[in-house]
Design an enzyme around this catalytic site. Structure first.
Site, mmCIF file in Angstrom:
data_model
loop_
_atom_site.group_PDB
_atom_site.id
_atom_site.type_symbol
_atom_site.label_atom_id
_atom_site.label_comp_id
_atom_site.label_asym_id
_atom_site.label_seq_id
_atom_site.Cartn_x
_atom_site.Cartn_y
_atom_site.Cartn_z
ATOM 1 N N SER A 109 4.420 2.271 8.040
ATOM 2 C CA SER A 109 4.039 1.258 7.051
ATOM 3 C C SER A 109 5.245 0.728 6.312
ATOM 4 O O SER A 109 6.131 1.497 5.935
ATOM 5 C CB SER A 109 3.136 1.869 5.980
ATOM 6 O OG SER A 109 1.816 1.856 6.355
ATOM 7 N N HIS B 290 0.820 -1.227 0.000
ATOM 8 C CA HIS B 290 0.000 0.000 0.000
ATOM 9 C C HIS B 290 0.847 1.266 0.000
ATOM 10 O O HIS B 290 0.318 2.367 -0.174
ATOM 11 C CB HIS B 290 -1.028 -0.007 1.136
ATOM 12 C CG HIS B 290 -0.482 0.288 2.490
ATOM 13 N ND1 HIS B 290 -0.115 -0.699 3.374
ATOM 14 C CD2 HIS B 290 -0.238 1.453 3.114
ATOM 15 C CE1 HIS B 290 0.320 -0.138 4.489
ATOM 16 N NE2 HIS B 290 0.260 1.171 4.363
ATOM 17 N N ASP C 73 0.078 -7.657 1.669
ATOM 18 C CA ASP C 73 0.441 -6.238 1.592
ATOM 19 C C ASP C 73 1.975 -6.089 1.612
ATOM 20 O O ASP C 73 2.534 -5.519 2.547
ATOM 21 C CB ASP C 73 -0.225 -5.500 2.766
ATOM 22 C CG ASP C 73 -0.096 -3.997 2.668
ATOM 23 O OD1 ASP C 73 0.422 -3.503 1.649
ATOM 24 O OD2 ASP C 73 -0.496 -3.307 3.629
#
Ligand SMILES: *[C@@H]1O[C@H](CO)[C@@H](O)[C@H](O)[C@H]1NC(C)=O
Length: 262
Positions: free
Chosen positions: A217, A77, A126
């Protein structure tokens, strides 16, 4: 966009996905708030030498981990939005420094490979591999980390690190921070926190005012000097007494090996 209670928040902070109802949490003794990831401690030189900062036109967007001189691993992402994969020419990594603003070792990205089963934040798979334009020269402050072959044992303590926000909606940290979290059982995670835990995702639990946040992230979770996870999302908001979602390296290992130079 809170639809059903808890939100899955990809740590890049651009997309929120509704999920399932929040379970009630039992009260626990207060965890002392450490100097500020949320509630983190400052890393020391070389402690997380696999950690790099992923840059988009120079700005920090995510963490990533060096897995070889030519490849870093991050979250999908961070580099894919809808059907659009970010052009590698817009991406670079900064390695070898605890400080976000050092720019000392700065290498362009030459290729982006997103896991083909990645669809949306909070739905698993992811992860993405970034091929560097030139190999990093590895030393005490720039190191490749080995991929775990197994998830950390249930209830083991895992270290997560990053330059992400120090509280929900807060600024990033110029110092690399880390915090200890606990890998809880899938059954505990699905019964208490997330009904639909993706098959590729681990739940790393922490107390209030601790854990991953926006900008973390793609960053690493480490257990016994091996990379066990990649930061994917937080539940509800940063610093809540809830698990952070990290993609399981053990589960995704074969794709990582087949698509890199490992
Ligand atoms: C590692 O290499 C980089 C350049 O590639 C250099 O800037 C840095 O000082 C080196 N660190 C150590 C600990 O040798």
């Amino acid at each position: 966009m809170e639809l059903l209670g808890i939100l899955l928040i990809p740590l890049l902070g651009l997309i929120s996905l509704a999920c399932c109802q929040e379970a009630t949490t039992t009260s626990r003794p207060l965890v002392p708030i450490r100097p500020r990831i949320v509630g983190g401690r400052r890393a020391s030189a070389g402690q997380f030498n696999h950690q790099v900062s992923l840059r988009y036109f120079g700005s920090h967007i995510c963490g990533a981990s060096i897995i070889s001189a030519n490849y870093v691993l991050t979250a999908a992402h961070c580099v894919k939005f809808g059907q659009d994969v970010t052009d590698p020419s817009r991406l670079a990594v900064q390695a070898g420094s605890l400080k976000l603003n050092s720019f000392a070792v700065y290498v362009d990205v030459a290729g982006v490979e997103v896991h083909p089963l990645y669809n949306n934040g909070g739905q698993g798979y992811d992860i993405a591999l970034l091929r560097l334009a030139r190999p990093l020269s590895l030393n005490a402050s720039i190191g490749a980390i080995n991929l775990a072959e197994q998830d950390p044992p249930v209830d083991s303590i895992v270290q997560i690190s990053g330059w992400g926000a120090i509280y929900h909606g807060g600024p990033t940290s110029n110092d690399l921070l880390y915090v200890q979290v606990r890998n809880i059982a899938r059954s505990a995670c699905t019964s208490r926190y997330m009904r639909r835990l993706p098959s590729t995702t681990m739940c790393l639990l922490h107390g209030a005012n601790l854990g991953a946040c926006h900008g973390d992230s793609g960053g690493p979770a480490v257990y016994e000097d091996r990379l066990v996870g990649v930061a994917s999302f937080v539940l509800g908001g940063c610093g809540r007494e809830a698990p952070d979602g990290y993609e399981s390296i053990a589960t995704l290992r074969s794709w990582i090996i087949s698509n890199s130079d490992l």
